[in-house]
Design an enzyme around this catalytic site. Structure first.
Site, PDB file in Angstrom:
ATOM      1  CE1 TYR A  92      28.335 -16.334 -24.834  1.00 25.49           C
ATOM      2  CE2 TYR A  92      29.552 -14.445 -25.535  1.00 25.49           C
ATOM      3  CZ  TYR A  92      28.948 -15.659 -25.956  1.00 25.49           C
ATOM      4  OH  TYR A  92      28.897 -16.070 -27.134  1.00 25.49           O
ATOM      5  CD  GLU A 188      36.805   7.456 -47.356  1.00 28.75           C
ATOM      6  OE1 GLU A 188      36.819   8.486 -47.788  1.00 28.75           O
ATOM      7  OE2 GLU A 188      36.225   6.557 -47.987  1.00 28.75           O
ATOM      8  CG  ASP A 240      37.318   7.792 -51.558  1.00 30.41           C
ATOM      9  OD1 ASP A 240      38.670   8.434 -51.554  1.00 30.41           O
ATOM     10  OD2 ASP A 240      37.071   6.753 -51.359  1.00 30.41           O
TER      11      ASP A 240
END
Lengths: 359, 359
Positions: A92, A188, A240
């Site tokens: 911008y 995690e 995981d």
């Protein structure tokens, strides 16, 4: 760290002098792609190799050329005023560049990537920053920062956040650390982070706990790297037990990723080791599992074949093959089958004691 | 707050007594859906209305019935031990329930929702918690918590985190606050949060800054609500000027959402007012925009027609219609067109002074 302002001046001067001598100015950039990357453990990260491209000022490149120079100027001003700009803000601000204004945010992002690669610095060093969370920290660590306004030194004691945590800023270059912790444990999920906080794990094991919140952001990776380097701390990673945990989270944290290879040097954590959950843990701890999804199987097969990191380590190949032959994935929280306290009282201490980490 | 343990005992006793009298036990639950919801400003949130369903013990409901009772027992134990369990952890703990074990994580989530609705409490009160970030806080606020281990009182001074921030925990029920701040400013992105920190905004305007990180999580909404209630603080919300910012973020924060209507009472922030970016701001501040996407247009038209909150407020209908007729959306960062400091030095002070908020 290189003096970035001098680097910027040097590049600008080169362009200026060539123009004054009546020679077409050019910029030299490394090629950013997976085909231009290698993995060597001694280097510790996916490293960009030799291929370069030269961008010479022509009718076709004039807009990009102008944008690159103006963005270098913007960076220099940011450094001078002590401010940082997000990618979006940079886009911008460039609205006032007339014919050199960006057509899209992708265009401005590409120019920013080019500048990083050209100067061989990271975005934070040229005072641009990502718009993303930086991870959360608790445990035996004092972070040393400065007050934004007064520039006075501030000590942030990460043992004193109660049930909350210290939220890592997106730019961590100026932080320093004091700690007697024995290791960093990066997990995690926020859920596991709060489980270990609730169990008093950082106190009983004298460690620093970091919640990555899925794939670790640049700031989170850089924070762990700087802390581990400065204080010579081991880093253990707990995710995981699935391809997302192994490759997207752990591999990215340790050696970086393919499509941002010019940055891996700063954002990798070569000292990271994988603690769990491994496919073997499913058997050893009798954990409940879910069947692998089609996309998991594809991802795992692809990694064995094409991922330079996995290909380098026999232990990882074996683990991924074991996962494939079991056809099962496992979540961190599956350890709760044995009670909420099991992960802190039994699983993590046993894994840390056995030192059976994956590389 | 109700004594949840007594509530659990009461429900369990009812079931037990009916069985002893040889009567089929049953449980009464409110219907959880948009068709069972109303909006009244005096209530301040999307409120669940009268419809109830009765679940009687039969061959078909026996498994759910058993699961509900066992989960009530799990909750009672969590409260007794001072622990909290995530949804996932609850699912895995239930692996040992034999025939009553959950078939999937969705099944356990439904039972948890039922219990919340039945007891008319929120998940955090029955010591279950979400696995999600809780938002970040900086500025003139001291959060009072307890050390997890020693239970000693901790004061967390949110002015003293340098470039970092206080990360809100997922359970905020036990926090208390001390502050002389004049208002709370909740912003959509971490990028804007760090912009305002860098500009020293919380210091010059004596406020508390909260980064919601997109749609605010339950913990983030509850944190703002409790802080605003206890300290009688106004809450101003600053998001992108698009349907996602107006409905998904602001509307959810202020009055809650349709599909979790039994929770809105706890998680809404009725005192919230919308500061910007409004469609009118695009004109007043000559801001760069992007065209509305097809999905934005659909979402906006749908809101004018069906959203009980938007339908209630003329000012919102006008704003959404103005956005549709302009065909443009605007990002918070577009203010950087006028320089990085503009948002803190001009835009926010002008909007706060004019008090031209949307309800």
């Amino acid at each position: 760290m290189a003096d970035v302002r001098k680097l910027i001046d040097k590049h600008a001067r080169d362009v200026h002098q060539r123009i004054r001598r009546g020679v077409k100015p050019s910029m030299t950039l490394p090629v950013r792609s997976l085909s231009n990357v290698r993995y060597r453990p001694a280097e510790g990260y996916l490293k960009i190799t030799g291929k370069k491209k030269v961008r010479t000022l022509t009718v076709n490149t004039v807009k990009t050329f102008a944008q690159t120079l103006r963005m270098l100027a913007m960076s220099k001003e940011l450094i001078a005023t002590g401010r940082h700009s997000t990618k979006r803000e940079a886009y911008y601000q460039a609205y006032n560049w007339g014919a050199a204004a960006f057509g899209s945010q992708e265009e401005s992002a590409t120019v920013m990537d080019d500048i990083e690669a050209m100067l061989a610095v990271n975005r934070e060093q040229i005072h641009f920053r990502a718009d993303e969370h930086g991870g959360e920290v608790a445990g035996e660590l004092i972070v040393i920062d400065r007050d934004r306004r007064t520039r006075r030194r501030i000590e942030i004691d990460c043992t004193r956040f109660g049930s909350g945590a210290y939220s890592v800023p997106t730019v961590v270059e100026e932080l320093s650390f004091r700690t007697k912790a024995k290791f960093i444990l990066a997990v995690e999920t926020k859920g596991m982070f709060e489980r270990l906080q609730e169990e008093g794990f950082t106190h009983t094991h004298h460690c620093i706990l970091v919640s990555m919140g899925g794939v670790p952001s640049r700031a989170c990776r850089r924070f762990i790297r700087r802390l581990a380097d400065e204080k010579a701390l081991p880093v253990y990673v707990f995710t995981d037990g699935d391809p997302y945990g192994y490759f997207n989270i752990y591999r990215t944290l340790k050696v970086g990723s393919g499509n941002a290879a010019h940055l891996n040097e700063y954002f990798c954590v070569p000292q990271a080791k994988f603690l769990g959950v491994t496919p073997q843990d499913i058997i050893d701890y009798e954990l409940p599992t879910h069947p692998l999804k089609e996309v998991d199987i594809k991802r795992a097969r692809d990694a064995i074949k094409n991922d330079p990191f996995i290909r380098h380590y026999k232990a990882w190949q074996k683990a991924v093959e074991q996962m494939l032959s079991m056809g099962q994935r496992v979540e961190q929280q599956a350890l709760a089958k044995h009670g909420l306290g099991f992960v802190a009282e039994t699983y993590l201490p046993e894994k840390l004691r056995s030192r059976a980490f994956l590389p």
